[in-house]
Design an enzyme around this catalytic site. Structure first.
Site, mmCIF file in Angstrom:
data_model
loop_
_atom_site.group_PDB
_atom_site.id
_atom_site.type_symbol
_atom_site.label_atom_id
_atom_site.label_comp_id
_atom_site.label_asym_id
_atom_site.label_seq_id
_atom_site.Cartn_x
_atom_site.Cartn_y
_atom_site.Cartn_z
ATOM 1 N N ILE A 287 30.955 36.298 43.042
ATOM 2 C CA ILE A 287 30.148 36.580 44.267
ATOM 3 C C ILE A 287 28.900 36.559 43.732
ATOM 4 O O ILE A 287 27.835 36.420 44.532
ATOM 5 C CB ILE A 287 30.632 37.875 44.918
ATOM 6 N N LYS A 405 40.945 45.341 50.893
ATOM 7 C CA LYS A 405 41.722 46.061 50.381
ATOM 8 C C LYS A 405 41.429 47.747 50.412
ATOM 9 O O LYS A 405 42.431 48.483 49.893
ATOM 10 C CB LYS A 405 42.195 45.680 48.937
#
Length: 618
Positions: A287, A405
């Protein structure tokens, strides 16, 4: 023939052509002079000798014995014509010297017979070999979508293989419908699926240019819904770059999202970062590095790469140095950890950082589950240290990269990311001059540790493809979408925001595995019959995993943003006293090497956290 040595094959072809010349000369004289021509013309021996010797010379000179039968083309036919023309000329001269009557008719008739014989025997051989191949090898029937140059060349190559047999072209150009190319019909794609089933075609190969990505995706989706194998021919650029890897490539991440690509190109992005100094933590990760690449287009004054892995930082610096050669964006690489406050303050002060994009984190669920204290040190304390340093340095905007998550987590990793979110929201209450925001991702296809590279590697190795649970599903996005969402969050941030991307419906992991196997040109192995190529193996949930991920705690808490596909979540926060107490307890757990205490803190402070595993269904 194909298994014989090259010199033997060439000798056979040469003998064939010489035999054709003699046969053509014989047929010519029978046609013109009758069956008794040898007795009528004692010089006939010299005609055969000249045609044989000179013909052999021309066959060798024009390399007719080197023409590969299955690759016979117009250039080869032209060479046969040139050789015959030269032989005809020699025959005319000899016939003139011997006083053979009807010299011109004799020469022309011979030329017609010899040319037709050389081309005809080759065509017959190709046809015979083709029929033999059909009987000796059970070839898979395929269709090619795209009757352009790439498609025609692909069909030509497949026609000579022992594995596949092209039986149809499909093309969007209506002027080509009903035509035949190399004996293969060109059909309209209007009834593509019906035609595939009607003709018992087992695979479709797409040979469209890269500019037709939307059309490629539509065809892939159509075939996958009909359970038809589909592959995409690598582009010429891919082949030059050796990305073709001697086989048809599978589709890229966008092709397995199950939804359209989200358009995140907005003017707010470039405006928010132009001329600024942007620091990216974890800049060497999947990322972080993509964030840096997309930032270049926003024309910041400087991008500060902050990374604790020397190798990852080196690779990121190398990549960005090439990309910034033609623009005035400065790249500054700094080694360090987000858990080191002195190093953070030093880098921010020296580089005059204005915006921070915080992507540094330990993110792999099973690894953090077994190394929970280090996960907490990096993800929780590191975020707190970095946020405090940002406030001290007067940073304008701070964007935390989080994860789905973190919502009602079952893993330590998810709990640490949720606590990091709560820390950032708490810091925001005492830092009005810095705008803090968080971005929650689904699973990022193509990032390190994601299912896409793992499944592709397993398929290349011949399987099995491992799936932890048949009912497990996830939200998915691409690396470029993830990075763009972070940049947009920086533009839309008002303070303490949690941004999520509307990623459509979650997808089952096992369905993605099946799709990738089919797109790689293989079949999923049937556990009952044993038919197929690649087995899908259910391994059971790993520590910290859960079947379903969520992007937000409460759907009613969602608010709109200027972008229709980006939502803002308003969620419960912890008080300053609660955050301070949580941080003390986390620090104690780390200092005393007590993972049980850390899990107890997560149970008390993270809404919905539960670490028990969900049993695997039978």
């Amino acid at each position: 023939m194909t298994s014989l040595p090259v010199h033997v094959v060439r000798a056979v072809l040469m003998a064939n052509d010489v035999g054709v010349l003699f046969a053509a000369l014989t047929m010519t004289h029978i046609l013109l002079f009758g069956a008794d021509f040898p007795a009528s013309y004692p010089g006939m021996f010299w005609l055969y000798l000249v045609v044989g010797l000179f013909g052999l010379a021309m066959i060798t000179g024009f390399r007719l014995q080197r023409i590969k039968l299955v690759m016979l083309n117009s250039g080869d036919v032209l060479n046969i014509a040139k050789a015959n023309l030269a032989i005809m000329l020699s025959l005319m001269i000899v016939s003139l010297g011997l006083g053979v009557p009807h010299m011109l008719a004799n020469t022309l008739t011979f030329g017609v017979f010899s040319f037709a014989g050389m081309v005809g025997t080759r065509a017959i051989a190709v046809s015979v070999f083709g029929h033999l191949r059909e009987h000796l090898h059970k070839r898979q029937t395929v269709a090619v979508f795209g009757a352009g140059p790439a498609g025609v060349q692909l069909a030509s190559a497949l026609s000579q293989s022992s594995d596949m047999r092209p039986v149809a072209f499909f093309d969007d150009n209506p002027t080509m419908h009903g035509m035949e190319i190399g004996g293969i019909p060109v059909c309209s794609p209007k009834d593509l699926i019906a035609d595939m089933f009607r003709q018992s075609i087992s695979k479709l190969i797409i040979a469209l240019p890269d500019s037709a990505k939307a059309r490629q995706k539509a065809i892939v989706d159509m075939c996958l819904r009909a359970d038809i194998d589909v592959q995409i021919l690598p582009s010429f650029i891919d082949l030059l770059a050796d990305r073709g890897n001697e086989k048809l490539r599978t589709v890229d991440p966008h092709d397995i999202l199950g939804r359209d690509k989200v358009d995140l190109e907005t003017p707010e992005v470039a405006k928010s970062y132009a001329g600024r100094v942007v620091m990216v933590t974890g800049a060497g990760g999947s990322i972080g590095s993509e964030l840096c690449r997309q930032l270049i287009a926003c024309r910041p004054a400087k991008i500060v790469l902050f990374e604790q892995s020397e190798y990852n930082l080196y690779m990121a610096d190398l990549d960005l140095a090439k990309r910034t050669q033609s623009c005035a964006v400065e790249i500054c690489s700094r080694l360090g950890s987000v858990t080191d406050p002195m190093r953070l303050r030093q880098v921010m002060a020296e580089e005059k950082v204005e915006i921070i994009l915080h992507a540094a984190a330990y993110k792999h669920v099973p690894l953090v589950e077994g190394n929970e204290l280090e996960g907490a040190r990096n993800n929780i304390l590191g975020t707190k240290i970095l946020a405090d340093a940002a406030v001290s340095a007067g940073i304008e905007r701070f964007i935390l990269v989080s994860t789905d998550k973190a919502v009602r987590p079952t893993s330590v990793m998810g709990a640490t990311k949720r606590l990091a979110e709560l820390i950032v929201q708490d810091v925001q209450t005492r830092a009005p001059d810095t705008k803090f925001a968080m971005v929650r991702f689904g699973n990022v296809l193509g990032s390190s540790g994601s299912v896409l590279p793992l499944f592709q590697a397993q398929i290349e190795a011949g399987g099995p493809v491992t799936v932890t649970h048949p009912e497990m599903n996830r939200y998915f996005m691409t690396v470029s979408e993830a990075a763009r969402l972070v940049l947009l969050a920086g533009a839309y941030a008002e303070g303490g925001d949690v941004f999520v991307l509307d990623m459509g419906k979650p997808q089952k992991i096992i369905n993605i595995a099946r799709k990738l196997i089919r797109l790689s040109g293989r079949r999923v192995k049937d556990p009952v019959t044993g038919e197929g190529d690649i087995e899908i193996k259910i391994t059971g949930l790993r520590p910290g995993e859960k079947l379903f991920e969520e992007l937000f705690v409460d759907e009613d808490s969602l608010c709109k943003t200027p972008h229709p596909k980006i939502l803002r979540a308003e969620e419960a926060r912890l008080s300053e006293i609660q955050i301070a107490g949580m941080l003390r307890e986390v620090q104690v757990a780390i200092d005393t090497a007590n993972p049980q205490k850390l899990r107890k803190v997560a149970m008390e402070r993270v809404d919905g956290y539960q670490s028990e595993q969900i049993p695997l269904k039978a």
